[in-house]
Design a protein around this motif. Structure first.
Motif, mmCIF file in Angstrom:
data_model
loop_
_atom_site.group_PDB
_atom_site.id
_atom_site.type_symbol
_atom_site.label_atom_id
_atom_site.label_comp_id
_atom_site.label_asym_id
_atom_site.label_seq_id
_atom_site.Cartn_x
_atom_site.Cartn_y
_atom_site.Cartn_z
ATOM 1 N N PRO A 93 0.673 -0.965 0.007
ATOM 2 C CA PRO A 93 0.279 0.560 0.254
ATOM 3 C C PRO A 93 1.282 0.989 0.009
ATOM 4 C CG PRO A 93 0.170 -0.843 1.589
ATOM 5 C CD PRO A 93 0.813 -1.564 1.107
ATOM 6 N N GLN A 94 1.863 1.163 0.279
ATOM 7 C CA GLN A 94 2.964 1.901 0.689
ATOM 8 C C GLN A 94 3.677 2.803 -1.014
ATOM 9 O OE1 GLN A 94 6.795 2.485 1.588
ATOM 10 N NE2 GLN A 94 6.477 3.545 2.792
ATOM 11 N N PRO A 95 3.414 3.591 -1.457
ATOM 12 C CA PRO A 95 4.082 5.083 -2.987
ATOM 13 C C PRO A 95 5.210 4.475 -2.845
ATOM 14 C CG PRO A 95 2.351 6.163 -1.654
ATOM 15 C CD PRO A 95 2.383 4.981 -0.594
ATOM 16 N N ASN A 96 5.735 3.237 -3.644
ATOM 17 C CA ASN A 96 7.119 3.564 -3.637
ATOM 18 C C ASN A 96 7.312 3.311 -4.575
ATOM 19 O OD1 ASN A 96 9.131 4.934 -2.359
ATOM 20 N ND2 ASN A 96 8.729 4.205 -1.030
ATOM 21 N N ALA A 97 8.620 3.208 -5.729
ATOM 22 C CA ALA A 97 8.974 2.325 -6.017
ATOM 23 C C ALA A 97 10.534 2.128 -6.981
ATOM 24 C CB ALA A 97 9.389 2.759 -8.026
ATOM 25 N N PHE A 98 11.598 1.310 -7.519
ATOM 26 C CA PHE A 98 12.409 1.237 -7.668
ATOM 27 C C PHE A 98 12.803 0.281 -8.690
ATOM 28 C CE2 PHE A 98 11.305 -2.760 -5.390
ATOM 29 C CZ PHE A 98 12.451 -3.561 -6.018
ATOM 30 N N ALA A 107 17.649 -5.102 -16.801
ATOM 31 C CA ALA A 107 17.220 -4.208 -15.857
ATOM 32 C C ALA A 107 15.654 -4.865 -15.375
ATOM 33 C CB ALA A 107 17.715 -2.952 -16.254
ATOM 34 N N ALA A 108 15.270 -4.114 -14.767
ATOM 35 C CA ALA A 108 14.021 -4.238 -14.065
ATOM 36 C C ALA A 108 13.451 -2.661 -13.441
ATOM 37 C CB ALA A 108 13.747 -5.944 -13.585
ATOM 38 N N VAL A 109 12.553 -2.943 -13.641
ATOM 39 C CA VAL A 109 11.984 -2.093 -12.460
ATOM 40 C C VAL A 109 10.425 -2.400 -11.756
ATOM 41 C CG1 VAL A 109 12.440 0.284 -14.192
ATOM 42 C CG2 VAL A 109 10.543 -0.811 -14.415
ATOM 43 N N ALA A 110 10.227 -2.004 -10.609
ATOM 44 C CA ALA A 110 9.195 -2.286 -9.782
ATOM 45 C C ALA A 110 8.246 -0.946 -9.147
ATOM 46 C CB ALA A 110 9.988 -3.500 -9.242
ATOM 47 N N ALA A 111 7.326 -0.760 -9.841
ATOM 48 C CA ALA A 111 6.232 -0.190 -8.830
ATOM 49 C C ALA A 111 5.239 -0.382 -7.447
ATOM 50 C CB ALA A 111 5.385 0.662 -9.641
ATOM 51 N N SER A 112 4.813 0.588 -6.715
ATOM 52 C CA SER A 112 3.955 -0.623 -6.143
ATOM 53 C C SER A 112 2.686 -0.538 -6.243
ATOM 54 C CB SER A 112 4.292 -0.075 -4.042
ATOM 55 O OG SER A 112 3.594 1.356 -4.403
ATOM 56 N N THR A 113 1.040 -1.090 -5.199
ATOM 57 C CA THR A 113 -0.019 -0.943 -5.937
ATOM 58 C C THR A 113 -0.482 0.444 -5.186
ATOM 59 O OG1 THR A 113 -0.032 -2.997 -3.967
ATOM 60 C CG2 THR A 113 -0.370 -3.707 -6.263
ATOM 61 N N GLY A 114 0.339 0.861 -3.947
ATOM 62 C CA GLY A 114 -0.124 2.080 -3.844
ATOM 63 C C GLY A 114 0.059 2.931 -4.360
ATOM 64 N N LEU A 115 1.155 2.531 -5.301
ATOM 65 C CA LEU A 115 1.931 4.171 -6.131
ATOM 66 C C LEU A 115 0.671 4.119 -7.040
ATOM 67 C CD1 LEU A 115 5.316 4.425 -7.121
ATOM 68 C CD2 LEU A 115 3.551 4.739 -8.996
ATOM 69 N N ILE A 225 4.656 10.703 -1.973
ATOM 70 C CA ILE A 225 4.773 9.877 -1.918
ATOM 71 C C ILE A 225 5.671 10.047 -0.838
ATOM 72 C CG2 ILE A 225 7.092 7.937 -2.678
ATOM 73 C CD1 ILE A 225 6.785 8.087 -5.262
ATOM 74 N N ALA A 226 6.296 11.006 -0.412
ATOM 75 C CA ALA A 226 7.538 11.116 0.945
ATOM 76 C C ALA A 226 6.246 11.294 1.851
ATOM 77 C CB ALA A 226 7.767 12.423 0.629
ATOM 78 N N SER A 227 5.339 11.960 1.761
ATOM 79 C CA SER A 227 3.846 11.865 3.082
ATOM 80 C C SER A 227 3.617 10.720 2.906
ATOM 81 C CB SER A 227 2.974 12.823 2.130
ATOM 82 O OG SER A 227 2.135 13.183 3.043
ATOM 83 N N ALA A 228 3.080 9.963 2.211
ATOM 84 C CA ALA A 228 2.381 8.232 2.948
ATOM 85 C C ALA A 228 3.124 7.531 3.415
ATOM 86 C CB ALA A 228 1.881 7.959 0.915
ATOM 87 N N ALA A 229 4.264 7.773 2.422
ATOM 88 C CA ALA A 229 5.765 6.794 3.021
ATOM 89 C C ALA A 229 5.920 6.854 4.783
ATOM 90 C CB ALA A 229 7.163 7.603 2.399
ATOM 91 N N GLY A 230 5.850 8.238 5.388
ATOM 92 C CA GLY A 230 5.668 8.407 6.683
ATOM 93 C C GLY A 230 4.451 7.864 7.142
ATOM 94 N N ARG A 231 3.290 7.592 6.763
ATOM 95 C CA ARG A 231 1.561 6.891 7.312
ATOM 96 C C ARG A 231 1.809 5.701 6.777
ATOM 97 N NH1 ARG A 231 -1.600 8.594 5.120
ATOM 98 N NH2 ARG A 231 -0.844 10.317 2.917
ATOM 99 N N VAL A 232 3.057 4.988 5.714
ATOM 100 C CA VAL A 232 1.823 3.847 5.703
ATOM 101 C C VAL A 232 3.286 2.444 5.429
ATOM 102 C CG1 VAL A 232 0.774 2.159 3.597
ATOM 103 C CG2 VAL A 232 0.656 4.926 3.808
ATOM 104 N N PRO A 233 3.155 2.253 5.647
ATOM 105 C CA PRO A 233 5.186 1.531 6.448
ATOM 106 C C PRO A 233 4.826 0.430 5.079
ATOM 107 C CG PRO A 233 2.666 0.570 7.628
ATOM 108 C CD PRO A 233 2.131 0.808 7.320
ATOM 109 N N ASN A 234 5.670 0.166 4.926
ATOM 110 C CA ASN A 234 6.619 -0.797 4.018
ATOM 111 C C ASN A 234 7.452 -2.082 5.248
ATOM 112 O OD1 ASN A 234 7.638 -2.429 2.097
ATOM 113 N ND2 ASN A 234 7.976 -0.896 0.419
#
Length: 319
Positions: A93-98, A107-115, A225-234
């Motif tokens: 649920p945490q919006p993020n990607a790497f 290479a590979a890219v990954a995004a969270s469902t939250g994002l 993303i920064a706002s949500a990362a502080g509230r939604v745990p990964n």
């Protein structure tokens, strides 16, 4: 300048690793440390992407299972002149990607469902352009090497703590040398690793904005993303904190931004840099979403985040 700075930091990290080996076992210890570092880096070079994707239980998607998301990455890869990377979704649920992979061809890219649920089409494009910039700059390989060396230095420090240094009279290590190996060297390695991470993020922000042509969309995405990362745990990231530097925003709940021990630059500073770039590009607002050919929706969904039970088409703010 970033390339030169990164090369200097990597050289320092290698020298530090060999110095710890010398403190523990003299010249013989230094050579053993060098061999161990080479073996660890060789293993990481070939397997780091698989290991990270497995840690996060990432599911690969394609044009059938995630047409909009896959289409964004495909369009941006073409604009950047990159081979098409593998595309993954993380059920979080945490919006993020790497991004990960040893080179642009693997290479590979990954995004969270939250994002994918929380951000707009333009914001998702900005985030994925940032990750493609990491691939183009070969940051994924650089960060893998630094993380491996930092871990190896910590391992040697633990070895020195339990077994002590070389007590040979011709090798004046003593208790001071042991303390250096146990405390100072791992700390210095961690600081170098974080310095490289922070340097690479600014570079990827700028190149990502150039790839997508929309610095303000990336700036908006960073803020959300920064706002949500502080509230939604990964929870996966909490279990694997060594991977935190890979994400576009630090995913750890306990991180503190803009200090000596941060893996990422201050988000406000990154946003300000992107706003300055937008001004240079004479952009005052977010461009409209580019027209796209309607994609065929899939009845098969790879993660629970997009259609519980696998009976619904992928959902997102642009669907």
């Amino acid at each position: 300048m970033n390339i030169v700075r990164t090369a200097m930091l990597l050289a320092f990290m290698t020298a530090l690793f060999m110095a710890v080996g010398f403190l523990i076992g003299g010249r013989g210890g230094m050579m053993v440390a060098l061999v161990v570092a080479a073996a660890m880096n060789l293993f990481s070079y070939w397997n780091s992407d698989k290991m990270v994707l497995r840690m996060y239980n990432a599911q690969e998607v394609d044009a059938r299972t995630a047409p909009e998301y896959y289409g964004i990455v495909q369009r941006l890869a073409q604009q950047a002149g990159l081979p098409m990377p593998r595309v993954y979704v993380i059920d979080s649920p945490q919006p993020n990607a790497f991004a990960t992979g040893r080179n642009p061809e693997n290479a590979a890219v990954a995004a969270s469902t939250g994002l994918l649920h929380a951000l707009s089409y333009e914001e998702v494009a900005g985030v994925m352009a940032h990750e493609l910039a990491h691939i183009q700059n070969r940051d994924t390989l650089t960060m893998t090497i630094t993380a491996t060396l930092a871990g190896a230095i910590s391992m040697l420090g633990n070895f020195a703590f339990f077994f002590g240094g070389n007590r040979d009279n011709n090798h004046p290590i003593g208790i001071v040398g042991t303390l250096l190996a146990v405390i100072v060297a791992p700390l210095a390695a961690m600081l170098v690793q974080m310095a490289i991470s922070r340097t690479r993020e600014y570079s990827a922000d700028r190149r990502g904005a150039e790839i997508c042509g929309n610095p303000l969309a990336l700036a908006s995405a960073l803020s959300r993303i920064a706002s949500a990362a502080g509230r939604v745990p990964n929870y996966s990231a909490e279990r694997n904190p060594a991977t935190a530097h890979m994400f576009i925003i630090n995913p750890l709940s306990g991180e503190r931004m803009d200090n000596l021990f941060s893996t990422h630059p201050n988000t406000e500073n990154r946003i300000a840099a992107l706003q300055r770039l937008a001004a240079e590009m004479n952009l005052s607002s977010t461009p409209a979403r580019p027209a796209a050919t309607p994609a065929r929706r899939s009845r098969s969904v790879p993660t629970a985040g997009w259609g519980r039970g696998g009976s619904e088409p992928p959902k997102g703010p642009w669907s």
